[in-house]
Write an enzyme that holds these catalytic residues in place. Structure first.
Site, short mmCIF file in Angstrom:
data_model
loop_
_atom_site.label_atom_id
_atom_site.label_comp_id
_atom_site.label_asym_id
_atom_site.label_seq_id
_atom_site.Cartn_x
_atom_site.Cartn_y
_atom_site.Cartn_z
N HIS B 137 30.41 40.50 13.04
CA HIS B 137 29.29 41.35 13.44
C HIS B 137 28.09 40.94 12.58
O HIS B 137 28.27 40.49 11.45
CB HIS B 137 29.69 42.80 13.17
CG HIS B 137 28.72 43.85 13.60
ND1 HIS B 137 27.55 44.10 12.89
CD2 HIS B 137 28.73 44.73 14.63
CE1 HIS B 137 26.90 45.09 13.49
NE2 HIS B 137 27.59 45.49 14.54
N ASP B 214 35.49 43.76 6.45
CA ASP B 214 34.72 44.69 7.28
C ASP B 214 35.72 45.46 8.12
O ASP B 214 36.28 44.91 9.08
CB ASP B 214 33.73 43.91 8.16
CG ASP B 214 33.12 44.76 9.26
OD1 ASP B 214 32.38 44.21 10.08
OD2 ASP B 214 33.38 45.99 9.32
N GLN B 217 35.92 48.55 12.67
CA GLN B 217 36.67 48.73 13.91
C GLN B 217 38.15 48.96 13.64
O GLN B 217 38.95 49.04 14.57
CB GLN B 217 36.51 47.50 14.81
CG GLN B 217 35.09 47.24 15.27
CD GLN B 217 34.58 48.31 16.24
OE1 GLN B 217 35.36 49.00 16.89
NE2 GLN B 217 33.27 48.45 16.34
N LYS B 240 32.27 55.72 13.49
CA LYS B 240 33.20 55.02 14.35
C LYS B 240 34.59 55.63 14.27
O LYS B 240 35.50 55.23 15.02
CB LYS B 240 33.27 53.52 13.99
CG LYS B 240 31.92 52.83 14.26
CD LYS B 240 32.08 51.38 14.66
CE LYS B 240 30.82 50.59 14.39
NZ LYS B 240 29.84 50.63 15.49
N CYS B 378 25.98 42.91 18.92
CA CYS B 378 25.66 42.48 17.55
C CYS B 378 26.60 41.37 17.09
O CYS B 378 27.01 41.33 15.93
CB CYS B 378 25.72 43.63 16.55
SG CYS B 378 24.45 44.85 16.83
#
Lengths: 149, 420
Positions: B137, B214, B217, B240, B378
């Site tokens: 991302h 990261d 998600q 999220k 993104c």
């Protein structure tokens, strides 16, 4: 398909998307060109015009994008062919005004009328207006890359 | 500061995971869109909030609101206790060793920028490099580009194959003595690919290279255990994972956080200030300047309670079922091509049609009450790799049902009808 969608993905628009006129064509004696790009959504087009004594003799475009942007480009070019650059600019102003301002106005639009359904889809207005801005830039010999984002 | 231990939670039993019952806990999911029942499949962009989280926010402002960590009056005690209790909830949720390793930030993007500008600025110089992947991302690309511009370091990239899986051979080659950090996503937001983190982190550590993950998600969809992963940094966002916007977490190993210089200066991150110089607090407060997003922190705590009660293993199992069903049904649509076909995937379904642009797909689906995302998500390098301007993306959440998938398929058939 509900009535709003039907007004957006209207027969003429679907036709111009599937069989765009003057597509992948650089008109002979091309005198004006401009490029535009909406990078966040992926629509991008180059508009080519052959102008002699202020008359738009021939038109052509290249590029890729969504159905609304492609149809809008095809319909726009078909309409301005044979008109003067002043008439084309006036058409651009009328169209832009119709899509971005409030109020129902009686404007000389001709075939471009079919694109007015976009007004109900604010997120897609930039798809419809991109190539109009490019055309306007081409006529003015504007060197900047156009975007409606 | 010493705070009371967390209350133990009462877990939902396996038999009780009932998506229809769960959907009713989310008020916004009862609404209609364009006169149709709403099917929300844009969870990769943001998730909806259960009533328990919304109620926690209201209760905070009705009963507890005060500034935290300062003052001696009763409301401050309540607010501070709730705030620090949330920190402990986050620690337990990702199994961090110490609550001082949990830093509250605005979101994943801020967390990564924080690491780049503190750890990164001190660790990198000309000739050094940061290693990232092609599937990242933008929030895990641009901060490193900025850092490299500032320090004269290079940005190295591990590429992906046509299935959206990392080239593991290339990864091994690109771990060099000059590599000072490896930054990688846990689960790709554009492709759904789940990366083999333990393996990647082990290899990086053999070369003494720290790893930032990261997890934006991942935390809503799978159980995350940062000690088991042994990652050096882990970042994620509240919005999220069924929590409010404007809140996120940076997890960092204690030794690293202690060695890093401050990020933002101001109140709360200091121990002493004179006009000549200031001395800084220990982590986590060193990295929490100013009045924090207190409601966000408390909302995040409530969301973690919600997820803990549901049990993350059950959430994952439910979403795996949905993903399998959706992937099968999408095969029924002629001319539809999946983008992101890794062997290990999470509930993200990106696809393209040969002749229909994602924006047109998205608009027609929207008119049928179905929310998906159309664009580059993104992740422009991913789009460039597959030579497409955009995809249509349906991304699953714990409240989605098999029926939602059926409605999506019907919707896509409608899309094809329009463009016949």
């Amino acid at each position: 398909m509900n009535s709003e969608l039907r007004s957006l993905y209207e027969e003429v628009i679907l036709d111009h998307n599937k069989n765009p006129r003057n597509f992948n064509k650089i008109p002979e004696g091309r005198s004006h060109s401009a490029h535009g790009d909406n990078p966040l959504c992926g629509d991008q087009y180059s508009i080519h015009l052959t102008v002699k004594d202020d008359l738009i003799e021939d038109v052509g475009f290249e590029g890729a994008g969504c159905a609304i942007s492609k149809a809008s480009t095809s319909i726009m070019l078909e309409t301005i062919r044979g008109k003067t650059t002043a008439e084309a600019k006036k058409l651009f102003e009328n169209f832009h005004h119709l899509l971005t301002e409030e109020g129902e106005e009686e404007l000389e639009l001709g075939k471009i009328e079919v694109l007015t359904g976009v007004k109900e889809f604010p997120m897609r207005v930039k798809c419809a207006t991109l190539s109009w801005h490019i055309m306007n830039a081409a006529i003015s010999h504007d060197k900047e890359t156009i975007t409606t984002e | 500061m010493n705070f009371p231990a967390l209350q133990p939670r009462i877990h939902t039993s396996e038999a009780d995971f009932n998506p229809l019952k769960i959907k009713k806990m989310f008020p916004i999911l009862q609404r209609r869109v364009h006169g149709k029942k709403m099917v929300y499949l844009d969870n990769g962009a943001t998730t909806q909030k259960p009533m328990s989280v919304i109620n926690t926010l209201t209760e905070y402002y009705e009963k507890k609101n005060a500034n935290v960590h300062r003052g001696v009056h009763h409301l401050t005690e309540l607010a501070t206790a709730s705030y620090e209790e949330s920190r402990k909830k986050v620690q337990a949720f990702i199994n961090a060793g110490n609550h001082q390793e949990i830093i509250f930030v605005r979101g994943t993007t801020e967390a990564i920028n924080l690491v780049a500008q503190t750890f990164g600025r001190s660790a990198l110089g000309p000739g050094d490099s940061v290693l990232i992947t092609e599937m990242e991302h933008h929030s895990n690309i641009v901060p490193w580009q900025l850092l490299c511009e500032q320090t004269g370091a290079n940005l190295d990239v591990v590429h992906i194959d046509d299935n959206g899986e990392l080239n593991l051979a290339e990864f091994s080659e690109k771990l060099t003595p000059q590599t000072k950090l490896f930054a990688v996503t846990h689960i790709s937001n554009a492709l759904g690919s789940v990366n083999p983190l333990k393996e990647l982190i082990a290899q990086a550590h053999e070369m003494g290279i720290p790893v930032l993950v990261d997890g934006a998600q991942a935390t809503p969809h799978v159980k995350v255990d940062v000690q088991s992963l042994d990652c050096d940094f882990y970042t994620f966002s509240g919005h999220k994972m069924y929590a409010p916007t404007g809140i996120g977490v940076l997890y960092g190993k204690k030794e690293l956080l202690e060695a890093m210089p401050p990020y933002q200066g101001g109140g709360d991150m200091i121990t002493r200030v004179t006009l000549e110089r200031s001395s800084y607090a220990k982590p986590p407060y060193k990295f929490e300047a100013g009045t924090p997003n207190i409601e966000g922190v408390i909302g995040l705590g409530a969301a973690i309670d919600f997820l803990t009660d549901l049990n993350m293993n059950q959430v994952q199992e439910h979403e795996e079922k949905l993903l399998t069903y959706a992937t099968e049904r999408l095969k029924e649509i002629n001319g539809l091509r999946m983008i992101g076909t890794a062997k290990q995937k999470a509930g993200i379904l990106s696809f393209v049609f040969d002749e229909i642009h994602p924006h047109d797909v998205g608009t027609i689906l929207d008119q049928q009450g179905i929310a998906v995302r159309a664009g580059h998500h993104c992740a422009m390098p991913v789009m460039q790799k597959f030579a497409i301007p955009a995809t249509t993306r349906a991304s699953l959440g714990l409240y989605n049902t098999l029926e939602d998938i059926d409605i999506l398929i019907e919707g896509l058939i409608q899309v094809q009808e329009v463009f016949k």
